[in-house]
Write a protein that holds these residues in place. Structure first.
Motif, PDB file in Angstrom:
ATOM      1  N   UNK A   1       0.831  -1.209   0.000  1.00 33.77           N
ATOM      2  CA  UNK A   1       0.000   0.000   0.000  1.00 33.77           C
ATOM      3  C   UNK A   1       0.867   1.262   0.000  1.00 33.77           C
ATOM      4  N   UNK A   2       1.910   1.255   0.836  1.00 39.38           N
ATOM      5  CA  UNK A   2       2.788   2.417   0.902  1.00 39.38           C
ATOM      6  C   UNK A   2       3.530   2.655  -0.403  1.00 39.38           C
ATOM      7  N   UNK A   3       4.023   1.586  -1.034  1.00 36.10           N
ATOM      8  CA  UNK A   3       4.754   1.725  -2.294  1.00 36.10           C
ATOM      9  C   UNK A   3       3.844   2.219  -3.413  1.00 36.10           C
ATOM     10  N   UNK A   4       2.574   1.817  -3.372  1.00 37.16           N
ATOM     11  CA  UNK A   4       1.617   2.325  -4.364  1.00 37.16           C
ATOM     12  C   UNK A   4       1.334   3.803  -4.141  1.00 37.16           C
ATOM     13  N   UNK A   5       1.204   4.211  -2.891  1.00 37.11           N
ATOM     14  CA  UNK A   5       0.977   5.623  -2.594  1.00 37.11           C
ATOM     15  C   UNK A   5       2.183   6.472  -2.982  1.00 37.11           C
ATOM     16  N   UNK A   6       3.372   5.897  -2.908  1.00 34.55           N
ATOM     17  CA  UNK A   6       4.591   6.614  -3.321  1.00 34.55           C
ATOM     18  C   UNK A   6       4.688   6.744  -4.838  1.00 34.55           C
ATOM     19  N   UNK A   7       3.930   5.913  -5.556  1.00 35.39           N
ATOM     20  CA  UNK A   7       3.989   5.923  -7.010  1.00 35.39           C
ATOM     21  C   UNK A   7       5.016   4.976  -7.596  1.00 35.39           C
ATOM     22  N   UNK A   8       5.619   4.120  -6.760  1.00 38.52           N
ATOM     23  CA  UNK A   8       6.653   3.209  -7.238  1.00 38.52           C
ATOM     24  C   UNK A   8       6.086   1.864  -7.692  1.00 38.52           C
ATOM     25  N   UNK A   9       5.014   1.421  -7.068  1.00 37.49           N
ATOM     26  CA  UNK A   9       4.461   0.090  -7.334  1.00 37.49           C
ATOM     27  C   UNK A   9       3.171   0.225  -8.144  1.00 37.49           C
ATOM     28  N   UNK A  10       3.023  -0.588  -9.164  1.00 31.54           N
ATOM     29  CA  UNK A  10       1.823  -0.532  -9.987  1.00 31.54           C
ATOM     30  C   UNK A  10       0.584  -0.733  -9.118  1.00 31.54           C
ATOM     31  N   UNK A  11      -0.485  -0.048  -9.478  1.00 37.87           N
ATOM     32  CA  UNK A  11      -1.668  -0.016  -8.620  1.00 37.87           C
ATOM     33  C   UNK A  11      -2.617  -1.181  -8.848  1.00 37.87           C
ATOM     34  N   UNK A  12      -2.373  -1.982  -9.874  1.00 37.53           N
ATOM     35  CA  UNK A  12      -3.297  -3.080 -10.171  1.00 37.53           C
ATOM     36  C   UNK A  12      -2.827  -4.410  -9.592  1.00 37.53           C
ATOM     37  N   UNK A  13      -2.005  -4.365  -8.531  1.00 33.40           N
ATOM     38  CA  UNK A  13      -1.609  -5.578  -7.819  1.00 33.40           C
ATOM     39  C   UNK A  13      -1.924  -5.392  -6.338  1.00 33.40           C
ATOM     40  N   UNK A  14      -2.043  -6.514  -5.629  1.00 33.18           N
ATOM     41  CA  UNK A  14      -2.271  -6.476  -4.193  1.00 33.18           C
ATOM     42  C   UNK A  14      -1.216  -7.283  -3.471  1.00 33.18           C
ATOM     43  N   UNK A  15      -1.303  -7.298  -2.145  1.00 41.57           N
ATOM     44  CA  UNK A  15      -0.337  -8.049  -1.345  1.00 41.57           C
ATOM     45  C   UNK A  15      -0.365  -9.528  -1.695  1.00 41.57           C
ATOM     46  N   UNK A  16      -1.550 -10.044  -2.034  1.00 37.32           N
ATOM     47  CA  UNK A  16      -1.650 -11.446  -2.423  1.00 37.32           C
ATOM     48  C   UNK A  16      -0.888 -11.748  -3.701  1.00 37.32           C
ATOM     49  N   UNK A  17      -0.921 -10.806  -4.644  1.00 35.24           N
ATOM     50  CA  UNK A  17      -0.159 -10.989  -5.890  1.00 35.24           C
ATOM     51  C   UNK A  17       1.332 -11.087  -5.595  1.00 35.24           C
ATOM     52  N   UNK A  18       1.823 -10.188  -4.754  1.00 37.22           N
ATOM     53  CA  UNK A  18       3.249 -10.181  -4.425  1.00 37.22           C
ATOM     54  C   UNK A  18       3.635 -11.481  -3.719  1.00 37.22           C
ATOM     55  N   UNK A  19       2.808 -11.914  -2.769  1.00 35.91           N
ATOM     56  CA  UNK A  19       3.100 -13.147  -2.040  1.00 35.91           C
ATOM     57  C   UNK A  19       3.101 -14.358  -2.960  1.00 35.91           C
ATOM     58  N   UNK A  20       2.138 -14.431  -3.866  1.00 34.69           N
ATOM     59  CA  UNK A  20       2.051 -15.569  -4.779  1.00 34.69           C
ATOM     60  C   UNK A  20       3.215 -15.575  -5.773  1.00 34.69           C
ATOM     61  N   UNK A  21       3.573 -14.408  -6.286  1.00 32.60           N
ATOM     62  CA  UNK A  21       4.712 -14.313  -7.200  1.00 32.60           C
ATOM     63  C   UNK A  21       5.987 -14.795  -6.521  1.00 32.60           C
ATOM     64  N   UNK A  22       6.171 -14.340  -5.294  1.00 37.86           N
ATOM     65  CA  UNK A  22       7.379 -14.697  -4.579  1.00 37.86           C
ATOM     66  C   UNK A  22       7.418 -16.190  -4.280  1.00 37.86           C
ATOM     67  N   UNK A  23       6.276 -16.758  -3.914  1.00 42.06           N
ATOM     68  CA  UNK A  23       6.207 -18.192  -3.641  1.00 42.06           C
ATOM     69  C   UNK A  23       6.569 -19.005  -4.882  1.00 42.06           C
ATOM     70  N   UNK A  24       6.078 -18.572  -6.027  1.00 40.30           N
ATOM     71  CA  UNK A  24       6.387 -19.286  -7.273  1.00 40.30           C
ATOM     72  C   UNK A  24       7.868 -19.173  -7.618  1.00 40.30           C
ATOM     73  N   UNK A  25       8.431 -17.980  -7.464  1.00 38.57           N
ATOM     74  CA  UNK A  25       9.834 -17.786  -7.816  1.00 38.57           C
ATOM     75  C   UNK A  25      10.767 -18.545  -6.887  1.00 38.57           C
ATOM     76  N   UNK A  26      10.354 -18.728  -5.636  1.00 34.35           N
ATOM     77  CA  UNK A  26      11.239 -19.386  -4.681  1.00 34.35           C
ATOM     78  C   UNK A  26      11.247 -20.904  -4.817  1.00 34.35           C
ATOM     79  N   UNK A  27      10.443 -21.438  -5.709  1.00 35.17           N
ATOM     80  CA  UNK A  27      10.547 -22.868  -5.990  1.00 35.17           C
ATOM     81  C   UNK A  27      11.736 -23.066  -6.928  1.00 35.17           C
TER      82      UNK A  27
END
Length: 210
Positions: A140-166
């Motif tokens: 939420x903070x990174x989106x408010x700063x304008x650094x993180x795209x606004x069409x993703x949520x915390x769940x997206x980040x968690x799922x992406x990271x889980x997939x990459x860490x396999x």
């Protein structure tokens, strides 16, 4: 039975416990959670009796390693949030340094026994919720700063990271490690607020990944 984890241990008992968890972490990461307990005791430099006094069975040891991992990652998230100048830089730092989370994800994905432990244990569930709260705040903070795209949520980040860490198996450890680091870098680029591809559906929140 093992001692109550909330009960303070004598210095030597705490040292033995720490050595056992450290050895189990390394062995689980390399060979999975079904390695003989005797091998873990030997790697920890303790007797088998000492191991079983602290951890009466494999399930107790897997649980302790997972709790240790999630605690480390949660603390990493809190430290990054407190020490970095922006939420975006804190999120990037967390994504790069969360090697501990990799082991927990691998255990959950590759071992049915470990998956059941991680899914049902109340301490692990609470730590997981704490971690998701930290990630959600950074997103939420990174989106408010304008650094993180606004069409993703915390769940997206968690799922992406889980997939990459396999991590993809490789005969060369440094290739596997480099592959993970490169994929994290690609993911971070894709999360920045200049997306080139519209995402289908809706941003995933924490409730979507339970």
């Amino acid at each position: 039975m093992s001692a109550d984890p909330q009960t303070p241990l004598r210095a030597d008992a705490q040292r033995n416990r720490d050595q056992i968890i450290a050895a189990a972490r390394a062995i689980f990461a390399e060979h999975g959670p079904e390695v003989p307990m005797e091998e873990i005791a030997r790697a920890a430099g303790v007797g088998v009796g000492t191991l079983y006094r602290r951890f009466p069975d494999r399930e107790a040891l897997i649980r302790a390693v997972a709790v240790d991992n999630f605690t480390r990652v949660r603390d990493d998230a809190r430290a990054a949030s407190a020490e970095e100048p922006t939420c975006w830089s804190a999120l990037v730092r967390l994504l790069y340094q969360s090697v501990d989370l990799q082991l927990s994800i691998q255990l959950a994905m590759l071992s049915i026994r470990a998956y059941e432990i991680l899914r049902e244990d109340p301490t692990i569930v609470a730590l997981r919720e704490d971690l998701l709260t930290e990630v959600e705040s950074l997103v939420t903070g990174a989106q408010q700063e304008g650094h993180l795209r606004t069409d993703v949520g915390a769940g997206d980040v968690a799922m992406l990271f889980a997939l990459l860490l396999r991590r993809i198996p490789s005969r060369k450890k440094h290739i596997a490690e480099m592959s993970t680091a490169r994929n994290v870098a690609i993911m971070i680029d894709g999360l920045q607020s200049h997306p080139g591809t519209e995402l289908p559906g809706h941003p995933l929140g924490r409730d979507d990944i339970h």
